[in-house]
Design a protein around this motif. Structure first.
Motif, PDB file in Angstrom:
ATOM      1  N   ASN A  48       0.819  -1.100   0.009  1.00  0.00           N
ATOM      2  CA  ASN A  48       0.051   0.223   0.125  1.00  0.00           C
ATOM      3  C   ASN A  48       0.830   1.029   0.243  1.00  0.00           C
ATOM      4  OD1 ASN A  48      -2.488   1.377   0.239  1.00  0.00           O
ATOM      5  ND2 ASN A  48      -2.234   1.992   2.485  1.00  0.00           N
ATOM      6  N   LEU A  52       0.828   4.232  -2.690  1.00  0.00           N
ATOM      7  CA  LEU A  52       0.568   5.504  -2.635  1.00  0.00           C
ATOM      8  C   LEU A  52       1.723   6.454  -2.791  1.00  0.00           C
ATOM      9  CD1 LEU A  52      -0.846   5.388   1.294  1.00  0.00           C
ATOM     10  CD2 LEU A  52      -2.161   5.973  -0.928  1.00  0.00           C
ATOM     11  N   THR A  55       0.838   8.530  -6.025  1.00  0.00           N
ATOM     12  CA  THR A  55      -0.200   9.116  -6.097  1.00  0.00           C
ATOM     13  C   THR A  55       0.090  10.538  -5.115  1.00  0.00           C
ATOM     14  OG1 THR A  55      -1.199   8.313  -3.786  1.00  0.00           O
ATOM     15  CG2 THR A  55      -1.453   7.020  -5.959  1.00  0.00           C
ATOM     16  N   ASP A  56      -1.066  11.389  -5.127  1.00  0.00           N
ATOM     17  CA  ASP A  56      -1.116  12.524  -4.013  1.00  0.00           C
ATOM     18  C   ASP A  56      -2.144  12.413  -3.220  1.00  0.00           C
ATOM     19  OD1 ASP A  56      -3.504  12.622  -5.748  1.00  0.00           O
ATOM     20  OD2 ASP A  56      -3.471  14.630  -6.116  1.00  0.00           O
ATOM     21  N   ALA A  57      -2.086  11.244  -2.568  1.00  0.00           N
ATOM     22  CA  ALA A  57      -3.146  10.818  -1.529  1.00  0.00           C
ATOM     23  C   ALA A  57      -2.886  11.833  -0.376  1.00  0.00           C
ATOM     24  CB  ALA A  57      -2.927   9.323  -1.042  1.00  0.00           C
ATOM     25  N   ARG A  58      -4.166  12.236   0.112  1.00  0.00           N
ATOM     26  CA  ARG A  58      -4.380  13.199   1.129  1.00  0.00           C
ATOM     27  C   ARG A  58      -5.530  12.467   2.036  1.00  0.00           C
ATOM     28  NH1 ARG A  58      -1.062  17.984   1.283  1.00  0.00           N
ATOM     29  NH2 ARG A  58      -0.098  18.230  -0.770  1.00  0.00           N
ATOM     30  N   GLN A  61      -9.492  13.342   1.098  1.00  0.00           N
ATOM     31  CA  GLN A  61      -9.581  13.911  -0.432  1.00  0.00           C
ATOM     32  C   GLN A  61      -9.194  12.877  -1.478  1.00  0.00           C
ATOM     33  OE1 GLN A  61      -6.535  16.993  -1.168  1.00  0.00           O
ATOM     34  NE2 GLN A  61      -7.195  18.003   1.020  1.00  0.00           N
ATOM     35  N   VAL A  63      -7.962  10.551  -4.405  1.00  0.00           N
ATOM     36  CA  VAL A  63      -6.710  10.200  -4.854  1.00  0.00           C
ATOM     37  C   VAL A  63      -6.320  10.161  -6.370  1.00  0.00           C
ATOM     38  CG1 VAL A  63      -4.836   8.345  -4.660  1.00  0.00           C
ATOM     39  CG2 VAL A  63      -6.326   8.922  -2.680  1.00  0.00           C
ATOM     40  N   SER A  64      -5.554  10.748  -6.865  1.00  0.00           N
ATOM     41  CA  SER A  64      -5.103  10.566  -8.294  1.00  0.00           C
ATOM     42  C   SER A  64      -3.576  10.343  -8.594  1.00  0.00           C
ATOM     43  CB  SER A  64      -5.276  11.967  -8.881  1.00  0.00           C
ATOM     44  OG  SER A  64      -4.698  13.102  -8.235  1.00  0.00           O
ATOM     45  N   ASN A 278       0.474  14.804   3.343  1.00  0.00           N
ATOM     46  CA  ASN A 278       0.822  14.294   1.960  1.00  0.00           C
ATOM     47  C   ASN A 278       1.265  12.822   2.218  1.00  0.00           C
ATOM     48  OD1 ASN A 278       1.718  13.870  -0.449  1.00  0.00           O
ATOM     49  ND2 ASN A 278       2.580  15.892  -0.956  1.00  0.00           N
ATOM     50  N   GLY A 280       0.874  10.601  -0.069  1.00  0.00           N
ATOM     51  CA  GLY A 280       1.875  10.015  -1.381  1.00  0.00           C
ATOM     52  C   GLY A 280       3.389  10.276  -1.231  1.00  0.00           C
TER      53      GLY A 280
END
Length: 313
Positions: A48, A52, A55-58, A61, A63-64, A278, A280
């Motif tokens: 995981n 991550l 990505t720009d996981a926050r 919010q 995820v992209s 952040n 990611g």
């Protein structure tokens, strides 16, 4: 056939029947708990984290994916450079100290003299003490108004308090000293186990050849515990790369003035914590730390392969 023989045959058949009654999945049932534990709490978080990191996981919010943007940011991130320098200094200083000093202590406490058990307990006591509690005590001792500074001023060594916990290099030196003091006892026990396998006849032969204590240490002791020394070096290097508690508590979570003494693990927490964290980028730093910890493991693997090649030749 006698009654006794018939009874023995009956008991034997019962045992055989009970042994055959085990199902094929019995070993798997015994292995299931630790395997599930590893998969859920080790392998899945690792996978995981790697996912991550791309990505720009926050938190809270969507995820992209961002591709290699997080890893490109690592190359120009000043804080990551400071953290990397801190961990590298930790490795360079701690590896030789925690490889040689525990070996010398192990040679000392290996002697069978009255009261040696007390010294063994004293040297090992820091290992069982909580690193958090010890770091808090050290932060009190090395404070500008702590016992260390007051003692130095009273003896006339310094005119003003030394900034042990404020200056960049003094803070790093204090944290390294804490790490070394905390780990000496553990690695001393490792060396004691290795020294127990060293034949006394080797030292006796060296003594007959006129070798002194230093010469026997270099020519007999070190080659005999070389495997333990490699193991200790790798363990210390990996632990130094992942240092957290000492620097976090001594710097009160700030990483020192300007964040110069921040470690990689501290940076991961700083970047990934909170609602604005952040995740990611924190994942990318975690992957970089994982790759860095692989370096000493690869080194010891190459050294072992080279050693085996020499032995076989």
């Amino acid at each position: 056939m006698s009654t006794r023989a018939v009874g023995m045959n009956t008991s034997t058949s019962k045992k055989a029947g009970s042994m055959k009654s085990h199902r094929w999945f019995t070993p798997w049932l015994l292995l299931a708990p630790p395997v599930i534990w590893v998969l859920v709490f080790s392998l899945w978080p690792f996978i995981n984290t790697v996912v991550l990191s791309f990505t720009d996981a926050r938190p809270l919010q969507p995820v992209s994916p961002v591709g290699l943007a997080n890893y490109e940011r690592l190359l120009t991130d000043e804080q990551f450079r400071y953290a990397l320098i801190t961990c590298m200094i930790y490795v360079v200083v701690c590896v030789p100290l925690l490889t040689i000093v525990p070996l010398l202590l192990a040679l000392l406490v290996e002697k069978k003299i009255p009261g040696i058990a007390l010294f063994r307990t004293t040297f090992y006591f820091p290992v069982i003490a909580s690193v958090v509690v010890v770091a808090l005590i050290w932060s009190w001792l090395f404070d500008s108004r702590g016992i260390i500074n007051q003692a130095l001023e009273w003896m006339g060594v310094v005119d003003q308090p030394i900034a042990f916990l404020v200056d960049r290099w003094w803070l790093l030196a204090t944290a390294i000293l804490l790490t070394v003091w905390k780990g000496i006892g553990y690695y001393m026990v490792v060396y004691l186990a290795a020294l127990g396998n060293v034949g006394k006849e080797l030292h006796e032969a060296a003594m007959l050849d006129g070798a002194g204590a230093v010469r026997r240490f270099i020519s007999v002791t070190i080659p005999s515990v070389r495997g333990a020394m490699l193991l200790v070096s790798v363990l210390v290097a990996v632990s130094a790369m992942r240092v957290f508690t000492e620097l976090d508590i001594l710097s009160n979570g700030t990483g020192g003035p300007g964040g110069y003494d921040i470690s990689i693990v501290m940076l991961i927490r700083q970047v990934g914590s909170g609602l604005n964290g952040n995740l990611g980028y924190a994942g990318a730093i975690s992957v970089a730390l994982f790759l860095l910890t692989l370096i000493p493991l690869i080194v010891i693997a190459l050294l072992n392969r080279e050693k085996k090649a020499k032995v076989s030749a």
